[in-house]
Write an enzyme that holds these catalytic residues in place. Structure first.
Site, short mmCIF file in Angstrom:
data_model
loop_
_atom_site.label_atom_id
_atom_site.label_comp_id
_atom_site.label_asym_id
_atom_site.label_seq_id
_atom_site.Cartn_x
_atom_site.Cartn_y
_atom_site.Cartn_z
N ASN A 70 7.57 34.05 -108.65
CA ASN A 70 8.56 35.13 -108.56
C ASN A 70 9.80 34.60 -107.84
O ASN A 70 9.77 34.34 -106.65
CB ASN A 70 7.93 36.31 -107.79
CG ASN A 70 8.85 37.50 -107.70
OD1 ASN A 70 10.04 37.41 -107.97
ND2 ASN A 70 8.30 38.63 -107.30
N HIS B 297 11.45 40.74 -115.61
CA HIS B 297 11.36 40.08 -114.30
C HIS B 297 10.00 39.39 -114.22
O HIS B 297 8.97 39.96 -114.57
CB HIS B 297 11.50 41.12 -113.19
CG HIS B 297 11.18 40.57 -111.84
ND1 HIS B 297 11.68 39.37 -111.40
CD2 HIS B 297 10.40 41.05 -110.83
CE1 HIS B 297 11.23 39.14 -110.17
NE2 HIS B 297 10.45 40.13 -109.81
N CYS C 209 14.70 41.99 -106.55
CA CYS C 209 14.43 41.37 -107.85
C CYS C 209 15.31 41.92 -108.97
O CYS C 209 15.41 41.32 -110.04
CB CYS C 209 12.97 41.54 -108.22
SG CYS C 209 11.89 40.84 -106.98
N1 ACO Z 1 -6.03 34.02 -102.58
C1 ACO Z 1 -7.27 34.53 -102.54
N2 ACO Z 1 -7.51 35.82 -102.23
C2 ACO Z 1 -6.46 36.60 -101.95
C3 ACO Z 1 -5.14 36.10 -101.98
C4 ACO Z 1 -4.94 34.76 -102.30
N3 ACO Z 1 -3.73 34.20 -102.37
N4 ACO Z 1 -4.29 37.13 -101.69
C5 ACO Z 1 -5.05 38.22 -101.48
N5 ACO Z 1 -6.36 37.88 -101.64
C6 ACO Z 1 -7.52 38.78 -101.51
C7 ACO Z 1 -7.24 39.99 -100.67
O1 ACO Z 1 -7.40 39.71 -99.31
C8 ACO Z 1 -8.29 40.96 -101.21
O2 ACO Z 1 -9.52 40.63 -100.60
P1 ACO Z 1 -10.57 41.80 -100.17
O3 ACO Z 1 -10.93 42.46 -101.48
O4 ACO Z 1 -11.66 41.03 -99.56
O5 ACO Z 1 -9.81 42.69 -99.26
C9 ACO Z 1 -8.41 40.59 -102.69
O6 ACO Z 1 -7.86 39.28 -102.80
C10 ACO Z 1 -7.65 41.53 -103.62
O7 ACO Z 1 -6.32 41.74 -103.09
P2 ACO Z 1 -5.30 42.68 -103.85
O8 ACO Z 1 -4.03 42.71 -103.04
O9 ACO Z 1 -5.95 43.98 -104.16
O10 ACO Z 1 -5.08 41.85 -105.20
P3 ACO Z 1 -4.28 42.26 -106.50
O11 ACO Z 1 -5.14 42.16 -107.67
O12 ACO Z 1 -3.49 43.53 -106.30
O13 ACO Z 1 -3.22 41.06 -106.62
C11 ACO Z 1 -0.86 40.69 -106.18
C12 ACO Z 1 -2.27 40.85 -105.59
C13 ACO Z 1 -0.87 39.45 -107.03
C14 ACO Z 1 0.13 40.55 -105.03
C15 ACO Z 1 -0.49 41.91 -107.06
O14 ACO Z 1 -0.81 43.09 -106.36
C16 ACO Z 1 0.96 41.95 -107.46
O15 ACO Z 1 1.44 41.15 -108.24
N6 ACO Z 1 1.72 42.95 -106.99
C17 ACO Z 1 3.10 43.19 -107.41
C18 ACO Z 1 4.08 42.20 -106.86
C19 ACO Z 1 5.47 42.56 -107.36
O16 ACO Z 1 5.70 42.81 -108.52
N7 ACO Z 1 6.44 42.66 -106.46
C20 ACO Z 1 7.75 43.19 -106.86
C21 ACO Z 1 8.78 42.20 -106.93
S1 ACO Z 1 8.90 41.19 -105.48
C22 ACO Z 1 10.44 41.48 -104.75
O17 ACO Z 1 11.09 42.45 -104.99
C23 ACO Z 1 10.91 40.50 -103.69
#
Ligand code: ACO
Length: 321
Positions: A278, A248, A112
């Site tokens: 993203n 980003h 990214c």
């Molecule tokens: N729909 C519904 N539920 C979901 C989904 C979905 N799409 N995805 C995950 N869940 C569930 C999980 O299974 C989990 O359930 P559980 O509590 O029963 O285990 C619950 O939702 C919470 O999951 P988390 O992963 O803890 O959710 P979080 O609030 O962290 O959000 C997210 C996830 C959006 C991915 C976030 O962590 C994020 O944005 N992370 C950073 C991403 C990023 O910046 N990446 C860097 C750049 S990417 C690159 O370099 C290519």
């Protein structure tokens, strides 16, 4: 000598996939995706589109905005993690499509942060007199490496391309770029196979994105906070000097955390993640182009660009537009 942004452009594929459409394929909902990420829709490349074709469209728009022709370009740098081919690199493919004469043309991988890394390289080449008119592109077709059956990643990513034309100037321009990386975090965000590391015979041949989102989130927020502080300190600038934050576009909550650190109201933050998810290296130049074209960003204003991604990699660019 400094480099200065002479024009910007972007391109998004026509096909839009909404959160509701994704909810018919995997166990998710529009509410969950919006609340956790801010994303409402993403654009997906058509079968005959590639990173190079998206790049070419964005580059054309940036060249038009800058008022330059193919004959003027003497450097092409593309940040991408989803190149069309092993080689030729995407910059060479763009060069051929736009009829740009022989010049250095290369791609670099920094996930990214790819565009900020590319911008930094082009800035140095302009500042040292090695180039006079650089095309800098961030472009991705992440849809090709997304596992569309994995709800934890498929809701996050999209395709697109953004570009800028950099030209020399007596006054800055690009004031500085701060780049960083820490390979110790590679297990939190990666794509398991590639050209040299091949999948075992029984594995799926597509190297899908794997991410421990929650852990990435925490490191991203902390790293970006440190990065913006370091960038301001390097120029002995107060937070209030920043006119626009162009982050980003991965997750609205990460962006809000950085804005809070800068004490910037969200009205001063360019937010486009809702419209395309993203798009990795494409997201910063697309956000820049959006706000230039809708008239929010004006000449003379101070811009802080920042990104964080797989590697981990991170980077900022402080720019007098
Ligand atoms: N729909 C519904 N539920 C979901 C989904 C979905 N799409 N995805 C995950 N869940 C569930 C999980 O299974 C989990 O359930 P559980 O509590 O029963 O285990 C619950 O939702 C919470 O999951 P988390 O992963 O803890 O959710 P979080 O609030 O962290 O959000 C997210 C996830 C959006 C991915 C976030 O962590 C994020 O944005 N992370 C950073 C991403 C990023 O910046 N990446 C860097 C750049 S990417 C690159 O370099 C290519």
């Amino acid at each position: 000598m400094y480099s200065r942004i002479a024009g910007t452009g972007r391109y998004l594929p026509e096909r839009i996939v909404t959160n509701s459409e994704l909810a018919t394929r995997v166990d998710t909902s529009d509410e969950w995706i919006r609340a956790r990420t801010g994303i409402e829709r993403r654009h997906i490349a058509a079968d005959d589109e590639t990173t190079a074709s998206l790049s070419t469209q964005a580059a054309r728009a940036a060249m038009d905005a800058a008022g330059v022709d193919a004959a003027d370009i003497d450097l092409i740098v593309v940040g991408t993690t989803t190149p069309d081919l092993v080689f030729p690199n995407v910059a060479c493919l763009v060069q051929e499509r736009l009829g740009i004469p022989a010049c250095p043309a290369f791609s670099l991988e920094a996930a990214c942060t790819g565009f900020i890394y590319a911008l930094s390289m082009a800035d140095k080449m302009i500042a040292t007199g090695s180039a006079n008119c650089a095309l800098v592109i961030g472009a991705e077709t992440l849809s090709r490496i997304v596992d569309w059956n994995d709800r934890t990643t498929c809701v996050l990513f999209g395709d697109g391309a953004g570009a800028v034309v950099l030209r020399p100037a007596d006054t800055p321009g690009v004031l500085s770029c701060h780049l960083g990386a820490d390979g110790r975090y590679q297990d939190l965000l990666f794509s398991p196979y590639g050209t040299s590391k091949r999948p075992p015979p029984d594995a799926d041949d597509v190297s899908y994105i794997k991410m421990k989102g929650n852990e990435v989130f925490k490191v991203a927020v902390k790293t970006l906070e440190g990065l913006v502080t370091k960038t301001l300190e390097a120029h002995q600038l107060d937070k209030s000097a920043i006119d626009w934050l162009i982050p980003h576009q991965a997750n609205t909550r990460i962006i809000q955390a950085t804005a809070k650190r800068l004490e910037l109201p969200m009205e001063k933050v360019i937010l486009t993640v809702q419209d395309h998810g993203n798009t990795s290296a494409a997201s910063v130049p697309m956000a820049l182009d959006t706000a230039v074209r809708d008239g929010r960003i004006q000449r003379g204003e101070l811009l802080l660009l920042e990104a964080f991604g797989g590697g981990f990699t991170w980077g900022s660019a402080l720019i007098r537009y």
